[in-house]
Design a protein around this motif. Structure first.
Motif, short mmCIF file in Angstrom:
data_model
loop_
_atom_site.label_atom_id
_atom_site.label_comp_id
_atom_site.label_asym_id
_atom_site.label_seq_id
_atom_site.Cartn_x
_atom_site.Cartn_y
_atom_site.Cartn_z
N ASP A 111 0.80 -1.17 -0.17
CA ASP A 111 0.24 0.15 0.40
C ASP A 111 1.01 1.09 -0.02
O ASP A 111 1.50 0.94 0.66
CB ASP A 111 -0.63 0.27 1.35
N ASN A 112 0.46 1.84 -0.89
CA ASN A 112 1.38 3.39 -1.01
C ASN A 112 1.14 4.45 -1.21
O ASN A 112 -0.60 4.54 -1.74
CB ASN A 112 2.48 2.83 -1.97
N SER A 113 1.12 5.81 -1.16
CA SER A 113 0.71 7.17 -1.14
C SER A 113 0.65 7.50 -2.75
O SER A 113 1.75 7.36 -3.30
CB SER A 113 0.85 8.09 -0.18
N ALA A 133 -0.65 10.59 5.84
CA ALA A 133 -0.98 9.30 6.01
C ALA A 133 -1.65 9.30 7.23
O ALA A 133 -0.92 9.78 8.49
CB ALA A 133 -0.05 8.50 5.46
N PHE A 134 -3.57 9.46 7.54
CA PHE A 134 -3.71 8.87 8.63
C PHE A 134 -4.82 7.83 8.53
O PHE A 134 -5.08 7.30 7.40
CB PHE A 134 -4.43 10.14 9.50
N THR A 162 4.70 10.79 -2.45
CA THR A 162 3.79 9.81 -3.06
C THR A 162 4.65 8.57 -3.62
O THR A 162 6.39 8.85 -3.46
CB THR A 162 3.69 11.20 -4.54
N GLY A 163 4.95 7.71 -3.53
CA GLY A 163 4.91 5.65 -3.41
C GLY A 163 5.45 5.54 -2.80
O GLY A 163 5.98 4.91 -2.34
N ASN A 196 -6.80 8.70 -1.49
CA ASN A 196 -5.42 8.70 -2.13
C ASN A 196 -4.31 7.55 -1.03
O ASN A 196 -3.03 8.04 -1.38
CB ASN A 196 -4.76 10.18 -1.41
N CYS A 197 -4.96 6.72 -1.38
CA CYS A 197 -4.33 5.53 -0.99
C CYS A 197 -4.22 4.06 -1.99
O CYS A 197 -4.97 3.60 -2.13
CB CYS A 197 -4.30 4.79 0.41
#
Length: 436
Positions: free
Chosen positions: A64-66, A72-73, A118-119, A155-156
């Motif tokens: 899982d990445n942004s 992130a929360f 990002t990533g 956004n995940c």
């Protein structure tokens, strides 16, 4: 103004000439794919045909990445605001940061967030990202934002979202392009199994032909067909064997064709298939080959022979080579290659042929056309300020004027049953870009 400015426009149609669509159907039936496969490195696989499906050995993405630069929360923090319509900003404490290749090592607790790029891998305890442009940094350790603008999971990018481990990434029969090689590299795959390349032997026939570098006596011309054939074959990633220029002598021509059939999957000749006194190809093929058709209802390119030949004669054991006897005129060679030969070579490579790109344009001038044959005029297509396409034929439509192919950027395709075209009428055009 008309476009039929060469003497062939007044020639009588051959009632036995095969329509283009029927000829294409026969060629498709006879074009058997090569079966041999080989393993090649990824850098050598461009334009090769994949011989087997490729399954992803990993999840893509692997974690899982942004999808954004932000914070992130745990998205559970949004639920109370969403259900109550509470306009109060959500405030979170920044517990650390996560960069691509440098994950946050801890776990974000309730009421905390992690600065993330990002990533970067999503930190433990996080499943949602608020982009940085929606955040107000209250001090060095806290952020706040409107929680009603986001849903849990925003956004995940989830592990395996693109490709799950074991899922098919590429199917057999695909012609590998640059994007495919990048995809395979992203899976950690360094080699692939591909079909062997189709082998094509080609030659030109005619006493009047001379190779580049030779003297040019009166009445002779330099052979251009082998160079255009070589280039067109190279665009298809075909293995080639250039047999040169063969004189109009039965023994020499027979020896060349038998040699070609023995060493290649396909034999292409240019010239020697018309009704001229020095054309021996038809007679020879009757002794060591089969012929499906000799003439097509198309312009240019009416005299085209298609069949198969055995190096040892009809009774020989083994797989024969497909034979295309192309016309001698340079433009006719290119037109027949793209309309008849190209699809067969793609099919023999193990790929699924796709129809060439075509779209509609407005004819800039009248075009003279008789029903009963398909015509491929060389055209120059332009686009106006409103995005509409217009096309005009090149100055010459003679099949011997090769410069017209360099001048043109498309074929104007006039179908078998179509008659004269008025200026302003719609016509089909086939752009050269991607074809030539």
């Amino acid at each position: 103004m008309t476009t039929q400015n060469d003497s062939s426009c007044i020639a009588q149609f051959d009632p036995n000439a095969m329509p283009v669509h029927a000829a294409q159907a026969i060629v498709r039936q006879w074009a058997v794919p090569v079966t041999t496969a080989e393993r090649v490195a990824l850098r050598a696989a461009l334009n090769r045909v994949l011989a087997e499906d490729v399954a992803s050995p990993i999840d893509v993405p692997a974690h899982d990445n942004s999808a954004m630069d932000g914070y992130a929360f745990d998205g559970a923090a949004l639920s109370g605001h969403a259900s109550s319509g509470d306009p109060t900003p959500l405030t979170l404490r920044v517990a650390g940061q996560a960069l691509a290749g440098h994950p946050f090592e801890g776990t974000a607790a309730s009421g905390e967030c992690v600065r993330i790029m990002t990533g970067a891998a999503m930190p433990a305890g996080c499943d949602t990202v608020v982009p940085q442009e929606f955040v107000t940094r209250t001090d060095g350790e806290r952020i706040r934002f409107d929680p009603q603008r986001f849903a849990r999971g925003a956004n995940c990018r989830l592990a395996g979202e693109d490709l799950a481990k074991g899922q098919s990434a590429l199917r057999a029969g695909r012609i590998l392009r640059a994007s495919d090689l990048g995809l395979l590299a992203s899976l950690g795959i360094g080699e692939v199994t591909v079909r062997r390349r189709v082998r094509v032997a080609f030659l030109s026939t005619g006493d009047e032909l001379r190779s580049i570098g030779e003297p040019l006596p009166v009445g002779c011309v330099y052979d251009s067909n082998r160079y255009t054939l070589s280039a067109m074959l190279e665009r298809l990633n075909i293995e080639t064997l250039d047999l040169g220029v063969i004189r109009d002598e039965p023994a020499a021509l027979e020896a060349a064709l038998r040699q070609a059939a023995e060493s290649a999957d396909v034999v292409l000749s240019s010239g020697g298939v018309s009704v001229g006194e020095a054309d021996f190809t038809r007679k020879m093929l009757q002794t060591f080959g089969d012929v499906a058709f000799w003439s097509m209802a198309m312009r240019p390119g009416r005299p085209l022979a298609f069949g198969r030949i055995w190096s040892g004669g009809r009774a020989a054991v083994g797989r024969p080579a497909l034979f295309f006897g192309l016309p001698g005129n340079p433009v006719a060679v290119m037109v027949t290659f793209y309309q008849i030969v190209r699809e067969a070579l793609i099919a023999m490579s193990g790929a699924e042929p796709q129809p060439p790109l075509a779209f509609i344009a407005t004819s800039a001038q009248p075009l003279r056309k008789r029903a009963g044959r398909t015509e491929f005029l060389r055209g120059v297509a332009t686009r106006d300020a409103d995005g509409r396409w217009h096309v005009a034929p090149t100055r010459s439509q003679s099949s011997g004027v090769l410069s017209s192919m360099s001048e043109a950027n498309c074929f104007i395709v006039l179908a078998h049953d179509r008659t004269d075209v008025d200026a302003g009428e719609a016509v089909d055009i086939m752009p050269f870009d991607g074809l030539i």
